[in-house]
Design a protein around this motif. Structure first.
Motif, mmCIF file in Angstrom:
data_model
loop_
_atom_site.group_PDB
_atom_site.id
_atom_site.type_symbol
_atom_site.label_atom_id
_atom_site.label_comp_id
_atom_site.label_asym_id
_atom_site.label_seq_id
_atom_site.Cartn_x
_atom_site.Cartn_y
_atom_site.Cartn_z
ATOM 1 N N ALA A 1 34.338 7.325 5.608
ATOM 2 C CA ALA A 1 32.964 7.432 6.105
ATOM 3 C C ALA A 1 32.851 8.396 7.282
ATOM 4 O O ALA A 1 31.868 9.132 7.392
ATOM 5 N N THR A 2 33.859 8.399 8.163
ATOM 6 C CA THR A 2 33.787 9.312 9.307
ATOM 7 C C THR A 2 33.686 10.757 8.822
ATOM 8 O O THR A 2 32.975 11.561 9.424
ATOM 9 N N ARG B 1 32.250 11.802 6.210
ATOM 10 C CA ARG B 1 30.989 12.039 5.485
ATOM 11 C C ARG B 1 29.757 11.754 6.349
ATOM 12 O O ARG B 1 28.654 11.675 5.831
ATOM 13 N N THR B 2 29.942 11.625 7.642
ATOM 14 C CA THR B 2 28.834 11.255 8.521
ATOM 15 C C THR B 2 27.660 12.216 8.401
ATOM 16 O O THR B 2 26.503 11.786 8.335
ATOM 17 N N LEU C 1 25.240 11.433 5.766
ATOM 18 C CA LEU C 1 24.466 10.201 5.916
ATOM 19 C C LEU C 1 23.427 10.267 7.027
ATOM 20 O O LEU C 1 22.345 9.697 6.906
ATOM 21 N N ILE C 2 23.759 10.928 8.117
ATOM 22 C CA ILE C 2 22.884 11.016 9.281
ATOM 23 C C ILE C 2 22.294 12.434 9.278
ATOM 24 O O ILE C 2 23.020 13.401 9.526
ATOM 25 N N CYS D 1 23.172 15.371 11.974
ATOM 26 C CA CYS D 1 24.543 15.518 12.468
ATOM 27 C C CYS D 1 25.161 16.819 11.967
ATOM 28 O O CYS D 1 24.904 17.250 10.847
ATOM 29 N N MET E 1 28.886 9.687 16.546
ATOM 30 C CA MET E 1 28.272 9.222 15.293
ATOM 31 C C MET E 1 29.333 8.970 14.230
ATOM 32 O O MET E 1 29.203 8.047 13.428
ATOM 33 N N GLU E 2 30.384 9.766 14.235
ATOM 34 C CA GLU E 2 31.464 9.550 13.273
ATOM 35 C C GLU E 2 32.166 8.224 13.549
ATOM 36 O O GLU E 2 32.455 7.463 12.614
ATOM 37 N N THR F 1 29.785 5.422 12.517
ATOM 38 C CA THR F 1 29.694 5.354 11.054
ATOM 39 C C THR F 1 30.963 4.738 10.477
ATOM 40 O O THR F 1 30.903 3.915 9.557
ATOM 41 N N SER G 1 31.005 0.932 11.209
ATOM 42 C CA SER G 1 29.969 0.266 10.409
ATOM 43 C C SER G 1 30.399 0.144 8.954
ATOM 44 O O SER G 1 30.247 -0.922 8.334
ATOM 45 N N THR G 2 30.933 1.209 8.412
ATOM 46 C CA THR G 2 31.355 1.206 7.010
ATOM 47 C C THR G 2 32.545 0.278 6.793
ATOM 48 O O THR G 2 32.610 -0.425 5.777
#
Length: 156
Positions: free
Chosen positions: A64-65, A67-68, A71-72, A75, A112-113, A116, A119-120
């Motif tokens: 997920a980091t 692919r931040t 998603l955001i 970014c 944000m990474e 993310t 959270s993921t």
């Protein structure tokens, strides 16, 4: 301090980092998932029906980091140099704390990474355990610290 993701008309924009210096950036985020005693024990023992919950959640957080920016919306795409997701099991509260550390050499931070990623990772724990406990609670997701960049260091 004005919002950096808005132009003079109040429209959403991607921040221009063209003139910023490349520096070493680090961010650490954490969060927690609480669950029933039975569910916690299954995760701890590795006996959950879906397999190694924390192993899969670790990989999901790392993925997920990377692919931040997908998603955001505003970014920047970053070339990460390090990502680690670690878990602390807390027997008394039947909860698991996830911690995501991200680093890069870049013109913008990796907060944000890290957020993310954590959270993921927690969402993956939920997904893998929801058949055992639908009442799990994900909470306390926050930036713990960041280093580098124009705004300087931050510790929660």
């Amino acid at each position: 301090m004005p919002f950096t993701h808005l132009n003079e008309k109040g429209e959403a924009i991607m921040v221009d980092v063209t003139e910023k210096a490349v520096t070493h950036r680090t961010a650490i985020a954490s969060g927690r998932i609480s669950m029933s005693a039975a569910c916690y024990q299954a995760v701890k023992e590795g006996s959950a029906k879906k397999g190694d919950v924390l192993g899969v959640a670790r990989v999901a957080g790392i993925m997920a980091t990377k692919r931040t920016a997908d998603l955001i919306p505003l970014c920047h795409v970053l070339a990460l140099t390090k990502c680690a997701v670690d878990f602390t099991l807390e027997d008394e509260s039947h909860s698991i704390t996830a911690r995501c550390t991200v680093q890069c050499e870049g013109k913008t931070g990796v907060e944000m990474e890290a957020l993310t990623g954590v959270s993921t990772a927690l969402l993956t724990v939920y997904d893998m355990c929801k058949a055992m406990d639908k009442r799990m609670v994900i909470s306390d997701i926050h930036l713990c610290e960041k280093q580098g960049g124009k705004s300087g260091d931050f510790v929660f």
